[in-house]
Design a protein around this motif. Sequence first.
Motif, PDB file in Angstrom:
ATOM      1  N   ARG A   1     -52.459   0.719 -26.195  1.00  0.00           N
ATOM      2  CA  ARG A   1     -51.535   0.094 -25.253  1.00  0.00           C
ATOM      3  C   ARG A   1     -51.178   1.105 -24.175  1.00  0.00           C
ATOM      4  O   ARG A   1     -50.927   2.259 -24.465  1.00  0.00           O
ATOM      5  N   SER A   2     -51.119   0.671 -22.949  1.00  0.00           N
ATOM      6  CA  SER A   2     -50.782   1.582 -21.850  1.00  0.00           C
ATOM      7  C   SER A   2     -49.314   1.998 -21.944  1.00  0.00           C
ATOM      8  O   SER A   2     -48.485   1.269 -22.503  1.00  0.00           O
ATOM      9  N   VAL A   3     -49.011   3.141 -21.365  1.00  0.00           N
ATOM     10  CA  VAL A   3     -47.627   3.618 -21.337  1.00  0.00           C
ATOM     11  C   VAL A   3     -46.739   2.586 -20.637  1.00  0.00           C
ATOM     12  O   VAL A   3     -45.629   2.299 -21.096  1.00  0.00           O
ATOM     13  N   ALA A   4     -47.223   1.998 -19.563  1.00  0.00           N
ATOM     14  CA  ALA A   4     -46.443   0.995 -18.837  1.00  0.00           C
ATOM     15  C   ALA A   4     -46.088  -0.196 -19.732  1.00  0.00           C
ATOM     16  O   ALA A   4     -44.953  -0.684 -19.709  1.00  0.00           O
ATOM     17  N   ARG A   5     -47.039  -0.658 -20.524  1.00  0.00           N
ATOM     18  CA  ARG A   5     -46.776  -1.797 -21.424  1.00  0.00           C
ATOM     19  C   ARG A   5     -45.805  -1.418 -22.540  1.00  0.00           C
ATOM     20  O   ARG A   5     -44.976  -2.230 -22.960  1.00  0.00           O
ATOM     21  N   ILE A   6     -45.914  -0.197 -23.016  1.00  0.00           N
ATOM     22  CA  ILE A   6     -44.999   0.276 -24.062  1.00  0.00           C
ATOM     23  C   ILE A   6     -43.573   0.326 -23.521  1.00  0.00           C
ATOM     24  O   ILE A   6     -42.635  -0.161 -24.162  1.00  0.00           O
TER      25      ILE A   6
ATOM     26  N   GLU B   1     -42.389  -1.327 -21.026  1.00  0.00           N
ATOM     27  CA  GLU B   1     -41.961  -2.717 -20.808  1.00  0.00           C
ATOM     28  C   GLU B   1     -41.434  -3.335 -22.095  1.00  0.00           C
ATOM     29  O   GLU B   1     -40.385  -3.991 -22.105  1.00  0.00           O
ATOM     30  N   ALA B   2     -42.138  -3.118 -23.195  1.00  0.00           N
ATOM     31  CA  ALA B   2     -41.700  -3.674 -24.484  1.00  0.00           C
ATOM     32  C   ALA B   2     -40.352  -3.087 -24.909  1.00  0.00           C
ATOM     33  O   ALA B   2     -39.483  -3.798 -25.431  1.00  0.00           O
ATOM     34  N   ILE B   3     -40.153  -1.803 -24.671  1.00  0.00           N
ATOM     35  CA  ILE B   3     -38.893  -1.161 -25.045  1.00  0.00           C
ATOM     36  C   ILE B   3     -37.739  -1.680 -24.197  1.00  0.00           C
ATOM     37  O   ILE B   3     -36.674  -2.009 -24.709  1.00  0.00           O
ATOM     38  N   THR B   4     -37.947  -1.783 -22.891  1.00  0.00           N
ATOM     39  CA  THR B   4     -36.875  -2.252 -22.022  1.00  0.00           C
ATOM     40  C   THR B   4     -36.562  -3.728 -22.272  1.00  0.00           C
ATOM     41  O   THR B   4     -35.395  -4.136 -22.187  1.00  0.00           O
ATOM     42  N   GLU B   5     -37.571  -4.507 -22.636  1.00  0.00           N
ATOM     43  CA  GLU B   5     -37.302  -5.914 -22.987  1.00  0.00           C
ATOM     44  C   GLU B   5     -36.444  -5.992 -24.244  1.00  0.00           C
ATOM     45  O   GLU B   5     -35.530  -6.805 -24.325  1.00  0.00           O
ATOM     46  N   ARG B   6     -36.746  -5.148 -25.225  1.00  0.00           N
ATOM     47  CA  ARG B   6     -36.022  -5.194 -26.498  1.00  0.00           C
ATOM     48  C   ARG B   6     -34.604  -4.651 -26.373  1.00  0.00           C
ATOM     49  O   ARG B   6     -33.653  -5.207 -26.918  1.00  0.00           O
TER      50      ARG B   6
END
Length: 171
Positions: A155-160, A162-167
């Motif tokens: 998984r790209s750093v950007a996607r990671i 994104e997942a953290i900020t969404e959570r």
Amino acid sequence: MPDSARLALPIVLVGPMGAGKSRVGHRLATTVDAPFIDTDLRIVERYGPIDEIFDREGEEYFRIIEREVVAEALREEAVISLGGGAVLHPDTRDDLAGLAVVWLQVSRDAVRPRLQGGNRPLIADGGLDRWSAIAAQRRPLYEAVAGLSIDTSRRSVARIVEAITERFGGT
């Protein structure tokens, strides 16, 4: 992230060596406009290179100073990357209760190139097999403290981020 004020800080990244905690932490901190703290770097700044601390004083001494640095960092409103073994200390695990904690996981195949050329005293003898044993031993501790787990293998750093900020961001 448009409203970083709603982000729960600190956000703490845990996981085995090579999982991408520093890389993800830098990007996440930039994204949410928060300071970034790498507890291993703080240790190096104050006490010298970690491999030299291990050679000179041993792992037990290292864990004592690591605990002090981690306890201090966890009181700051920041994105914090903990060293892979920081969760070994029960007081650290207690301190993590109720915080936004992300467990970054990585597969053995994906971590292989990430570990090459580093000074990592716990895997100096044993390499990838030693890494696998340490990761397996610590897995229940990471699992116990984390509110979110993300596999960083493909998984790209950007996607990671994104997942953290969404959570944890509430956006």
